[in-house]
Design a protein around this motif. Structure first.
Motif, mmCIF file in Angstrom:
data_model
loop_
_atom_site.group_PDB
_atom_site.id
_atom_site.type_symbol
_atom_site.label_atom_id
_atom_site.label_comp_id
_atom_site.label_asym_id
_atom_site.label_seq_id
_atom_site.Cartn_x
_atom_site.Cartn_y
_atom_site.Cartn_z
ATOM 1 N N VAL A 1 -31.899 74.404 59.210
ATOM 2 C CA VAL A 1 -32.486 73.585 58.144
ATOM 3 C C VAL A 1 -31.551 73.621 56.949
ATOM 4 O O VAL A 1 -31.209 74.694 56.444
ATOM 5 N N ASN A 2 -31.167 72.443 56.480
ATOM 6 C CA ASN A 2 -30.254 72.354 55.349
ATOM 7 C C ASN A 2 -30.990 71.892 54.097
ATOM 8 O O ASN A 2 -31.217 72.675 53.177
ATOM 9 N N ASN A 3 -31.402 70.644 54.063
ATOM 10 C CA ASN A 3 -32.119 70.102 52.919
ATOM 11 C C ASN A 3 -33.578 70.539 52.998
ATOM 12 O O ASN A 3 -34.358 69.996 53.783
ATOM 13 N N ALA B 1 -32.936 87.076 63.498
ATOM 14 C CA ALA B 1 -34.288 87.154 64.049
ATOM 15 C C ALA B 1 -34.945 85.788 64.148
ATOM 16 O O ALA B 1 -35.708 85.523 65.078
ATOM 17 N N GLU B 2 -34.651 84.906 63.190
ATOM 18 C CA GLU B 2 -35.280 83.574 63.215
ATOM 19 C C GLU B 2 -34.837 82.796 64.435
ATOM 20 O O GLU B 2 -35.642 82.135 65.102
ATOM 21 N N THR C 1 -37.915 81.901 58.195
ATOM 22 C CA THR C 1 -39.323 82.276 58.327
ATOM 23 C C THR C 1 -39.837 82.014 59.731
ATOM 24 O O THR C 1 -39.203 81.326 60.537
ATOM 25 N N LEU C 2 -41.014 82.537 60.003
ATOM 26 C CA LEU C 2 -41.685 82.403 61.303
ATOM 27 C C LEU C 2 -42.910 81.519 61.158
ATOM 28 O O LEU C 2 -43.686 81.671 60.211
ATOM 29 N N ASN C 3 -43.090 80.592 62.105
ATOM 30 C CA ASN C 3 -44.280 79.736 62.153
ATOM 31 C C ASN C 3 -44.919 79.888 63.522
ATOM 32 O O ASN C 3 -44.558 79.207 64.480
ATOM 33 N N VAL D 1 -43.293 77.659 66.648
ATOM 34 C CA VAL D 1 -42.789 76.361 66.194
ATOM 35 C C VAL D 1 -41.621 76.605 65.248
ATOM 36 O O VAL D 1 -41.737 77.423 64.322
ATOM 37 N N PRO D 2 -40.469 75.937 65.456
ATOM 38 C CA PRO D 2 -39.318 76.157 64.571
ATOM 39 C C PRO D 2 -39.691 75.996 63.105
ATOM 40 O O PRO D 2 -40.363 75.042 62.716
ATOM 41 N N SER D 3 -39.256 76.958 62.306
ATOM 42 C CA SER D 3 -39.559 76.954 60.878
ATOM 43 C C SER D 3 -38.253 76.904 60.092
ATOM 44 O O SER D 3 -37.196 76.583 60.639
#
Length: 998
Positions: free
Chosen positions: A97-99, A79-80, A106-108, A90-92
């Motif tokens: 995302v690793n570090n 879903a993300e 999540t959603l932003n 906006v990408p969350s």
């Protein structure tokens, strides 16, 4: 949540244009048949944004819908990934995302933060995954999603607190009957990043159609993609030091770097006999990953049963078990303060002599200390230093997040006569995440092992202790040493959510004199209880893990909320000249919060909304809305103790030689805890990361927002198959719960330095370590949580859809675009009112372009679809405010306290080139990103009555991401020299899937 039955929808056919406008501001559909079939199969249709169960009363708030058909065409696996490609999102935190990934996605929405929007399933909240109260999108069963509605603006009146930016509502398929299996596989053009997904769904009607039961299971597995596997990311590029080849990486390196009194930080020479200026940093990129490895097993079940003609029972259960691994470069001693005997067995003569000279020992004293292995000897001596040694021999650091989630709901709904309906239900959910940190060395064991005076035993007498050799090249730390230095650690996070609701909705049975539909209403109450806790082992609590980013204390908290709400929609005029429809609506919600704390803080909030619609003719409708929304502080913001962690910071004003020429600057550095011997020799933050102190605050109160919007829908009868929507939104948040950005903290102290600056709270709140840096034992920047922030965003959404039947094919066109005018953030009244739209920096975390769109063109030839998706991201650039701050700081570093220009040899940043020791300004080549366009091509064929095959080429032209270095922005989003959550770092990717229905 607004629901109505299929039978009621058919009775409401007199108002198709009104209903269509409220349901569709849509993403493009490849074909209408699957969607129509899904709608016909459903017994209940859910419209996001209202609690009133009346199909004839259209809402005035725009909703962007993404259908299951669009999900299939995109071949989305979670879903993300689906949501982050929607304009306006906006990408969350997610798979790219690793570090900084906490094991969830999540959603932003609108860039206001993932904690300021709600994620719902069929209009209901689900248990969050952590203390921030945010739902993990990894738990959404995509195979059962009928559509996703994204509602912008304050929705607290309808859904309660936290819906300041809006909601994303996942509508699941209802009354499914039959068998459906989905298999899909994805692979990059480089042959890595394999993604496999399988889902099986079964459903059946029973008792002559009075009941239905659905059960679905799914499995997904995603392989990692390493940054070392791509040429543009295999070597870390320092954004501030682009031309400095010895600066491309972390200062925690091998050979070891050590602080030498009166000289600064030096590195052990290749032959191990001396400390010399740094000549080799550590390239950590190859260990890091662009795509996090992920495994998920999920189950979903739902059932409903008509107990009688007027009472229906429904239930739903969700379960998932997810495993997310984040992989980063090896652990080690990160600016670790240690004590070393002059008689350490691995200490070479040359390095020993340098420390003897720096600490004022004579030759005889130095020789005697080298021979004194007994701490009780009068000749026994030690020296203090700060070491940075990457324990590459221990392998990468791996954080394994295993999350077990379940959420169960039970309810009853029915009718009272022909005008009223009721809904009573409740749910309970739990989430438990176990984080196991592997491959970490322990700071305490480094310190203990370095106190050794022989190669076999340590001074503490422990049988397990193994003396460690940090004075040699890579490989000098043997496996026995690694085994002693390393240990695993665990952190367990648990959350629960219990909730109950009761709603009475319907109409008053009366109408406006000029309308045919009655006035509708809904009233009800809701109760929610949150609990959340973190249990850390002693290693995590003590911040003993090398490179873990800070201590993780135990946290335990929760709160209750009781709510009452009401909503009203009144059609005033219908089917009149210049007023095909004129309606108004309003809503109000009262909430009472009680926090589980010794001080028992409590607060009451009111939220409300007003909305209206006017359709002068059937083809055109105008709409407007205003709402007051709130966001209550979550468990993390209330209960987390103040601890030291990491933040992003490219340059430290106290670093380098600048304090030697500026007395005011030197005084500030000293007041922050830098020893006098370090002035002039302080290092820049390692890997552009500095320590920072922050935590929760029981005194904070709910934040409030005011949002309004105006828009129009256009469905011209002279152009069949076309519809358009345009909407302006404006959201302002006051008394926002925020923390200052790193730029705010630096500016508050170091801007306009005077003789009094050393005593300013903004300066003294910053704490430095034994080597004067903002790493190691430093408390770092002080970023307190408060209610003094302000946020504001506004923009325009545009949606265009057109469908036309040709003799040979059907053409479907869809366009969704977002133009964001501004997205401003001010943490403190004295802070910069920062606008991050179209900019990136350490203050503007994830990229939010000014303009973004997606356009889909689909040709349908019988049972075959050919579909092209065009995704556009507008150009962005390095934040001008931060660039100016960098240049101002560089200018200050190049002048003495009297404002006189220093000789070039003494300047920290000559000509702002960034190719020197100071490195104060981002290199010009990393200050902008041109517009990006991606094209995805999909072919889909119904090969038989029961089987559909889909093949997709994503990023079909293999467009490479922009190269910016690794320190222009936040570590979570600026990784691998680019922004992998915004731009495709994996390259061309192929996906194939098969769907079987019986």
């Amino acid at each position: 949540m607004k629901t109505f039955s299929k039978r009621a929808l058919l009775r409401a056919s007199a108002a198709p244009a009104i209903l269509g406008a409220s349901l569709i501001a849509t993403a493009a559909f490849a074909q209408d048949a699957p969607q129509a079939a899904d709608a016909e199969a459903a017994d209940t249709i859910i419209v996001t944004g209202s609690l009133i169960k009346n199909p004839n009363l259209a809402q005035s708030t725009p909703v962007l819908a993404t259908t299951s058909d669009e999900i299939d065409l995109r071949q989305s696996n979670n879903a993300e990934q689906l949501l982050r490609e929607i304009p306006g999102v906006v990408p969350s935190i997610g798979s790219a995302v690793n570090n900084g990934n906490g094991g969830a996605s999540t959603l932003n929405l609108r860039g206001l933060g993932s904690n300021r929007n709600l994620v719902l399933v069929d209009g209901r909240r689900m248990v969050p995954y952590g203390l921030g109260g945010v739902f993990d999108l990894n738990n959404i069963p995509l195979a059962l999603v009928e559509r996703v509605d994204v509602l912008t603006g304050g929705a607290s009146t309808t859904y309660g607190a936290d819906a300041i930016a809006g909601v994303a509502n996942f509508i699941l398929k209802k009354d499914f009957s039959g068998f459906e299996a989905n298999l899909s596989e994805q692979l990059t053009d480089d042959g890595d990043g394999n993604t496999f997904r399988a889902d099986v769904t079964m459903g059946a009607n029973f008792d002559d159609g009075r009941g239905n039961a659905v059960f679905s299971i799914g499995y997904q597995e995603v392989d990692p993609v390493y940054q070392g596997a791509r040429s543009f990311s295999s070597t870390y590029l320092e954004s501030y030091l682009a031309e400095c080849t010895s600066c491309q990486g972390s200062g925690t390196s091998t050979p070891t770097r050590m602080s030498l009194p009166g000289v600064g930080t030096r590195q052990i020479s290749a032959d191990g006999n001396s400390l010399v200026p740094t000549y080799q940093t550590y390239n950590f990129n190859p260990y890091n990953i662009f795509q996090t490895p992920f495994k998920r097993f999920n189950m979903f079940g739902s059932a409903n049963y008509e107990i009688s003609d007027s009472v229906k029972a429904y239930t739903r259960g969700m379960f998932s078990k997810n495993t997310v691994n984040t992989i980063i470069a090896p652990s080690g001693a990160f600016a670790l303060s240690v004590v070393i005997p002059y008689s350490n067995p691995y200490l070479t003569d040359g390095i020993r002599n340098q420390f003897c000279n720096a600490n004022g020992l004579t030759t005889a004293q130095c020789s005697a200390a080298a021979a004194a292995t007994d701490p009780t000897s009068a000749d026994y001596r030690t020296f203090n230093t700060t070491i940075s040694r990457r324990a590459v021999e221990a392998g990468p650091r791996i954080s394994e997040f295993k999350t077990t989630f379940f959420d169960y709901a039970l309810g009853f709904q029915g009718d009272i006569g022909s005008h009223l309906s009721w809904d009573v239900g409740g749910s309970y959910g739990e989430s438990e995440q176990v984080q196991t940190q592997k491959g970490y060395t322990l700071n305490s064991r480094f310190r203990n092992a370095l106190l050794a005076t022989n190669t076999t035993t340590c001074l503490d007498g422990s049988e397990t202790c193994v003396p460690v050799n940090i004075f040699g090249p890579t490989g000098s730390i043997t496996q026995d040493m690694v085994d002693y230095l390393s240990a695993n650690s665990q952190i367990t996070t648990k959350t629960t959510l219990a909730q109950a609701h009761a709603t009475l909705s319907g109409d008053f049975g009366v109408t406006s004199p000029l309308a045919s539909n009655p006035i509708g209403f809904a009233v009800g109450g809701e109760y929610r209880k949150y609990t959340a806790s973190i249990e850390s082992d002693l290693l995590s609590q003590a911040n003993d893990l090398g490179g873990a980013g800070g201590a993780q204390p135990n946290v335990n908290g929760g709160f209750d909320v009781y709510e009452a709400y009401g909503e009203l929609i009144a059609p005033l005029i219908e089917d009149r000249p210049f007023a095909k429809l004129l309606s108004v609506g309003a809503g109000v919600r009262y909430s009472s919060y009680s926090v589980d704390a010794p001080t028992s803080p409590s607060y009451d909030t009111w939220t409300y909304k007003f909305e209206g619609s006017w359709a002068p003719v059937a083809d055109l409708k105008f709409r407007g809305n205003y709402s007051r929304a709130v966001r209550a502080p979550n468990v993390s913001e209330l209960f987390t103790p103040v601890t030291v962690g990491l933040t992003n910071l490219g340059t430290d004003p106290c670093a380098g030689s600048a304090p030697l020429a500026n007395a005011n600057l030197a005084a500030v550095c000293l007041a922050q805890g830098a020893p006098a011997s370090t002035i002039g020799f302080i290092d820049q933050p390692s890997a552009a990361q500095a320590n920072a102190s922050n935590g929760g605050n029981l005194n904070i109160k709910p934040e409030t927002s005011d949002s309004w919007g105006v828009g129009a829908t256009f469905t011209p009868t002279f152009l069949p198959g076309f519809n358009a929507t345009i909407d302006y939104y404006n959201i302002k948040v006051k008394n926002a719960i925020t923390s200052p950005t790193p730029g705010d903290a630096i500016a508050a102290c170091f801007d306009n330095l005077t003789a009094d600056s050393a005593s300013k709270p903004a300066c003294t709140s910053i704490g430095r370590s034994e080597d004067g840096s903002l790493n190691g034992t430093a408390t770092g920047l002080y970023l307190p949580l408060s209610n003094t922030g302000r946020l504001k965003t506004d923009g325009i959404d545009l949606s265009l859809n057109y469908k036309h039947e040709f003799d040979f094919a059907t053409l479907t066109l869809g366009f969704n675009g977002n133009w964001t005018n501004s997205s401003k953030f001010q943490a403190l009244p004295t802070s910069l009112n920062r606008d991050c739209v179209g900019y990136y920096s350490v203050n503007c975390a994830s990229i939010q372009p000014k303009f973004q769109w997606s356009q889909r063109t689909t040709f349908t030839f019988g049972d075959v679809d050919l579909s092209l998706l065009w995704r556009h991201i507008n150009k962005v650039k390095y934040e001008p405010a931060q660039l100016q701050a960098d240049m101002d700081a560089a200018e200050a570093l190049n002048r003495d306290e009297d404002g006189n220009l220093l000789p070039v040899a003494d300047q920290g940043c000559p000509d702002y080139a960034g190719a020197d020791e100071g490195g104060c300004v981002v290199d010009s080549q990393f200050r902008k990103i041109k517009s990006y366009d991606y094209f995805d091509l999909t072919a889909r064929a119904q090969v038989s009555d029961n089987v559909m095959l889909t093949f997709t080429v994503m990023n079909m032209f293999d467009k490479k991401p922009p190269i910016l270095g690794g320190s222009v922005g936040s570590t979570s989003y600026n990784s691998g020299n680019t922004y992998p959550s915004t731009y495709d770092a994996l390259g061309r990717k192929f996906a194939v899937s098969a769907k079987m229905k019986f």
